[in-house]
Write an enzyme that holds these catalytic residues in place. Sequence first.
Site, PDB file in Angstrom:
ATOM      1  N   ASP A  42       0.815  -1.217   0.000  1.00 13.54           N
ATOM      2  CA  ASP A  42       0.000   0.000   0.000  1.00 13.54           C
ATOM      3  C   ASP A  42       0.853   1.274   0.000  1.00 13.54           C
ATOM      4  OD1 ASP A  42      -2.002  -1.843   0.338  1.00 13.54           O
ATOM      5  OD2 ASP A  42      -2.917  -0.838   2.054  1.00 13.54           O
ATOM      6  N   HIS A  73       3.606  -2.408   3.060  1.00 14.49           N
ATOM      7  CA  HIS A  73       3.693  -1.038   2.521  1.00 14.49           C
ATOM      8  C   HIS A  73       4.987  -0.865   1.727  1.00 14.49           C
ATOM      9  CE1 HIS A  73       0.832  -0.708   5.881  1.00 14.49           C
ATOM     10  NE2 HIS A  73       0.293   0.274   5.179  1.00 14.49           N
TER      11      HIS A  73
HETATM   12 ZN    ZN Z   1      -2.609   3.064   3.311  1.00 19.43          ZN
END
Ligand code: ZN
Length: 509
Positions: free
Chosen positions: A308, A452
């Site tokens: 992400d 991430h």
């Molecule tokens: Zn996020």
Amino acid sequence: MPKARVLGGIALIAAAVAGCGINSTSPGVEGPIPSEPTLIDYVDPSQVSGLSTQTMSEGDLDTRHVHVVYPSLADAPLLNEKLRRTVNEELNRFTESTVPARSTGNPRDPGSGSVAGVLPPPEFNVEWQLSAVSPEAVGVRLRFGASTGSSWSEARTTIWYDRTSKRALDSTGLLKDKAALNTLAALVRVKLAQRGPETNPSSVRPDPKMFDSLGFNPRGELVVEFDDRQVGPESLGRVAVALSHAQADTLLSASGLRAQRAATKPAAAASAPKESIDAENTAKPRAASSLTGSVDCAKAKCVALTYDDGPGPETGRLLDILADHNARATFFCLGSNAAAHPELLQRMRNEGHLAANHTWSHRDLTAMSPIEIADQLVRTQREITHAIGQVPTLMRPPYGATDTQVTSIAGTLGLAVIRWNVDTQDERDADPRAIADRTVSRAVPGAIILLHDVHGATVDATPEILRRLTAEGYTFVTVPELYGARGALAGRTYDSASTSSALHRQAMP
Ligand code: ZN
């Protein structure tokens, strides 16, 4: 084509939002009213060499929602340092002035989205735009948004970099001297008074903090922007005034004149608008991994790694690592980052990964109005589609925060809502080994794993994650492949391979 009409309706709403200044932040989306003198024509970040982005995040916490992205330029270390200091000062101010919301006891439980009657956690969000870029000058506009409780307010700051003197400047550094600031304040008071009684001209003082966001429209007129509530009631939102070229010329320093030239465009060079969302979305295929169908997850032990908040400076390195291991992943991209790095999205598509929608600027969607939610999603759809020639089919709500309204709007836009069922808590950890250990120990067949790609330690951990999960017999697929031939369906919420969420069940009649 009823679907296209619905999509067009949402797109119109989104265009109206972008045009009326409520949310005038998208490169290339500004300016359905080209004569509006206070609109700044932002630079397409994908055209700027040496541009990178920095992300600061408190991760997907329930207690406080913090997401900060700001740019950096390879040739301007003093600009980068000034941007870093500016966002940190604002973040510290926010942190000191807010009390974290009560934790649910399991802050990473993706099921703990908004609950009716309970205020969302305090939120701090920073996004950026380039007001001007030339060999002489660069302007970076930061938009700070903050909420405590139910009210959301925004402040704007524009930092300038003079490439000739190699100095980073506050906006008032564009002015000749203190006298020029006094004159500017007087001129602005007159302009505000002309707008009628809704603004408060007497609140304007020759204070550099009040004049911290100066820019130029494409005609070179000086645009002075104020923060919400600075010169009028909150309902006005962004208030800005433009001063004529002749007025501006008497006030600007040598740096100011260079900044003005950087922002001024000859009429013929005005950038052509991007294709309309209708044309883009109805004419292009739906995004899917080019290797869809190569693995049957009913038989194979599948897992979906999801990354992400990118693409960012580490994403290229991550793509190299995934390629080395023949692993595929799903990337939930911010629209603002996709706009800056379309080449990384093209790599994702070419290398069998899936690019998906993580909203434009990482706001908590459950605290937004329907029109704002649609705007966050539509602008990102447009940017990703523009980069890869395919229309995203998945979205992930920032902080995992969703509700029936978010799911319904996502469905209208052809998007499935994808959360996760394995949280690696990677963003809280600088130790790649610890991230790899948690990821591997929590993985189960059919898992959607949250990671991430803006976090360097996560990218460092990925080779070990891939090695160890491969040794355990796992195959790495994109999210829709977990669900077999029918994939992930628009308007549904998915947390794992086998379950659509309780929220979804509540939403269904
Ligand atoms: Zn996020």
